[in-house]
Scaffold this motif. Sequence first.
Motif, PDB file in Angstrom:
ATOM      1  N   ASP A 136       0.834  -1.206   0.000  1.00  0.00           N
ATOM      2  CA  ASP A 136       0.000   0.000   0.000  1.00  0.00           C
ATOM      3  C   ASP A 136       0.864   1.249   0.000  1.00  0.00           C
ATOM      4  O   ASP A 136       0.585   2.214  -0.704  1.00  0.00           O
ATOM      5  CB  ASP A 136      -0.918   0.034   1.214  1.00  0.00           C
ATOM      6  N   SER A 137       1.918   1.210   0.794  1.00  0.00           N
ATOM      7  CA  SER A 137       2.843   2.336   0.868  1.00  0.00           C
ATOM      8  C   SER A 137       3.549   2.542  -0.472  1.00  0.00           C
ATOM      9  O   SER A 137       3.715   3.670  -0.933  1.00  0.00           O
ATOM     10  CB  SER A 137       3.865   2.102   1.982  1.00  0.00           C
ATOM     11  N   GLY A 138       3.942   1.448  -1.111  1.00  0.00           N
ATOM     12  CA  GLY A 138       4.597   1.538  -2.420  1.00  0.00           C
ATOM     13  C   GLY A 138       3.671   2.110  -3.474  1.00  0.00           C
ATOM     14  O   GLY A 138       4.086   2.913  -4.311  1.00  0.00           O
ATOM     15  N   THR A 139       2.400   1.714  -3.425  1.00  0.00           N
ATOM     16  CA  THR A 139       1.421   2.247  -4.377  1.00  0.00           C
ATOM     17  C   THR A 139       1.218   3.739  -4.149  1.00  0.00           C
ATOM     18  O   THR A 139       1.197   4.519  -5.102  1.00  0.00           O
ATOM     19  CB  THR A 139       0.082   1.499  -4.253  1.00  0.00           C
ATOM     20  N   LEU A 180       2.297   8.521 -19.780  1.00  0.00           N
ATOM     21  CA  LEU A 180       1.178   7.819 -20.409  1.00  0.00           C
ATOM     22  C   LEU A 180       1.149   6.345 -20.026  1.00  0.00           C
ATOM     23  O   LEU A 180       0.102   5.801 -19.673  1.00  0.00           O
ATOM     24  CB  LEU A 180       1.244   7.981 -21.926  1.00  0.00           C
ATOM     25  N   VAL A 181       2.298   5.698 -20.032  1.00  0.00           N
ATOM     26  CA  VAL A 181       2.353   4.269 -19.729  1.00  0.00           C
ATOM     27  C   VAL A 181       2.076   3.983 -18.241  1.00  0.00           C
ATOM     28  O   VAL A 181       1.639   2.890 -17.894  1.00  0.00           O
ATOM     29  CB  VAL A 181       3.698   3.656 -20.201  1.00  0.00           C
ATOM     30  N   ASN A 182       2.282   4.966 -17.389  1.00  0.00           N
ATOM     31  CA  ASN A 182       2.048   4.804 -15.945  1.00  0.00           C
ATOM     32  C   ASN A 182       0.785   5.521 -15.469  1.00  0.00           C
ATOM     33  O   ASN A 182       0.610   5.760 -14.276  1.00  0.00           O
ATOM     34  CB  ASN A 182       3.261   5.311 -15.158  1.00  0.00           C
ATOM     35  N   GLN A 241       1.869   6.781  -6.730  1.00  0.00           N
ATOM     36  CA  GLN A 241       0.834   7.761  -7.051  1.00  0.00           C
ATOM     37  C   GLN A 241       1.315   9.192  -6.792  1.00  0.00           C
ATOM     38  O   GLN A 241       1.057  10.096  -7.593  1.00  0.00           O
ATOM     39  CB  GLN A 241      -0.439   7.462  -6.253  1.00  0.00           C
ATOM     40  N   LEU A 242       2.004   9.388  -5.687  1.00  0.00           N
ATOM     41  CA  LEU A 242       2.559  10.712  -5.389  1.00  0.00           C
ATOM     42  C   LEU A 242       3.632  11.097  -6.400  1.00  0.00           C
ATOM     43  O   LEU A 242       3.672  12.236  -6.879  1.00  0.00           O
ATOM     44  CB  LEU A 242       3.124  10.744  -3.965  1.00  0.00           C
ATOM     45  N   ALA A 243       4.504  10.148  -6.724  1.00  0.00           N
ATOM     46  CA  ALA A 243       5.560  10.407  -7.708  1.00  0.00           C
ATOM     47  C   ALA A 243       4.943  10.770  -9.057  1.00  0.00           C
ATOM     48  O   ALA A 243       5.402  11.700  -9.737  1.00  0.00           O
ATOM     49  CB  ALA A 243       6.478   9.196  -7.835  1.00  0.00           C
ATOM     50  N   TYR A 244       3.911  10.046  -9.438  1.00  0.00           N
ATOM     51  CA  TYR A 244       3.234  10.326 -10.701  1.00  0.00           C
ATOM     52  C   TYR A 244       2.649  11.740 -10.690  1.00  0.00           C
ATOM     53  O   TYR A 244       2.803  12.492 -11.655  1.00  0.00           O
ATOM     54  CB  TYR A 244       2.125   9.305 -10.966  1.00  0.00           C
ATOM     55  N   ALA A 245       1.987  12.093  -9.594  1.00  0.00           N
ATOM     56  CA  ALA A 245       1.377  13.418  -9.489  1.00  0.00           C
ATOM     57  C   ALA A 245       2.428  14.522  -9.616  1.00  0.00           C
ATOM     58  O   ALA A 245       2.219  15.505 -10.335  1.00  0.00           O
ATOM     59  CB  ALA A 245       0.621  13.549  -8.168  1.00  0.00           C
ATOM     60  N   VAL A 246       3.550  14.349  -8.948  1.00  0.00           N
ATOM     61  CA  VAL A 246       4.609  15.363  -9.010  1.00  0.00           C
ATOM     62  C   VAL A 246       5.194  15.447 -10.419  1.00  0.00           C
ATOM     63  O   VAL A 246       5.423  16.541 -10.949  1.00  0.00           O
ATOM     64  CB  VAL A 246       5.708  15.063  -7.961  1.00  0.00           C
ATOM     65  N   PHE A 247       5.409  14.292 -11.045  1.00  0.00           N
ATOM     66  CA  PHE A 247       5.977  14.248 -12.406  1.00  0.00           C
ATOM     67  C   PHE A 247       5.009  14.876 -13.405  1.00  0.00           C
ATOM     68  O   PHE A 247       5.400  15.702 -14.240  1.00  0.00           O
ATOM     69  CB  PHE A 247       6.290  12.793 -12.761  1.00  0.00           C
ATOM     70  N   ARG A 255      -3.786   9.021  -9.494  1.00  0.00           N
ATOM     71  CA  ARG A 255      -4.795   9.124  -8.428  1.00  0.00           C
ATOM     72  C   ARG A 255      -5.085  10.575  -8.041  1.00  0.00           C
ATOM     73  O   ARG A 255      -6.220  10.939  -7.770  1.00  0.00           O
ATOM     74  CB  ARG A 255      -4.319   8.354  -7.208  1.00  0.00           C
ATOM     75  N   PHE A 256      -4.061  11.403  -7.977  1.00  0.00           N
ATOM     76  CA  PHE A 256      -4.205  12.780  -7.510  1.00  0.00           C
ATOM     77  C   PHE A 256      -4.403  13.688  -8.731  1.00  0.00           C
ATOM     78  O   PHE A 256      -3.463  14.343  -9.207  1.00  0.00           O
ATOM     79  CB  PHE A 256      -2.994  13.195  -6.671  1.00  0.00           C
ATOM     80  N   SER A 257      -5.616  13.685  -9.237  1.00  0.00           N
ATOM     81  CA  SER A 257      -5.924  14.398 -10.470  1.00  0.00           C
ATOM     82  C   SER A 257      -7.411  14.702 -10.532  1.00  0.00           C
ATOM     83  O   SER A 257      -8.203  14.097  -9.792  1.00  0.00           O
ATOM     84  CB  SER A 257      -5.548  13.529 -11.677  1.00  0.00           C
TER      85      SER A 257
END
Length: 142
Positions: free
Chosen positions: A6-9, A126-128, A13-19, A133-135
């Motif tokens: 859960d922590s890894g997910t 796009l691939v990730n 999700q946070l990394a994706y949002a920042v990127f 989630r944070f959108s």
Amino acid sequence: MTSASDSGTLDRQLAYAVFRLTLGINILVHGGGRIFGPGAAAFASTTAAEFTKTALPAGMVYAFLIVLPFAELVLGVLTTLGLFTRWALAVGGLMIAVLVFGTAMRSDWTTVGVQMIYAITYYLLLVNRAYNRFSLDAALGY
């Protein structure tokens, strides 16, 4: 207590949002700076001059360059907010492909290299997209 998965997910999700946010702001400022700075016409005229020694038709180059800042502004806003993310990233990636083509016609390989970094960024986002989630997409159930 959260599990390691859960922590890894959540981290992904946070990394994706920042990127995604970072790319969105970058593209938004590209377009906004060109529109609200010198203006789209001045940007198009100045940049079109760099393509005079290519086989690309001058009118087509100028038309693309007039539209480019507005496309960047819209795609930047959508990407920043995470709204219609799939399509914003797909269209943004295609926009970069067109820029790579034009820049390669000028044999400006340094700039092509920078543009390829943008292409990779669009690809990775796009691939990730499953981690988006944070959108606004997630908030609206898209």
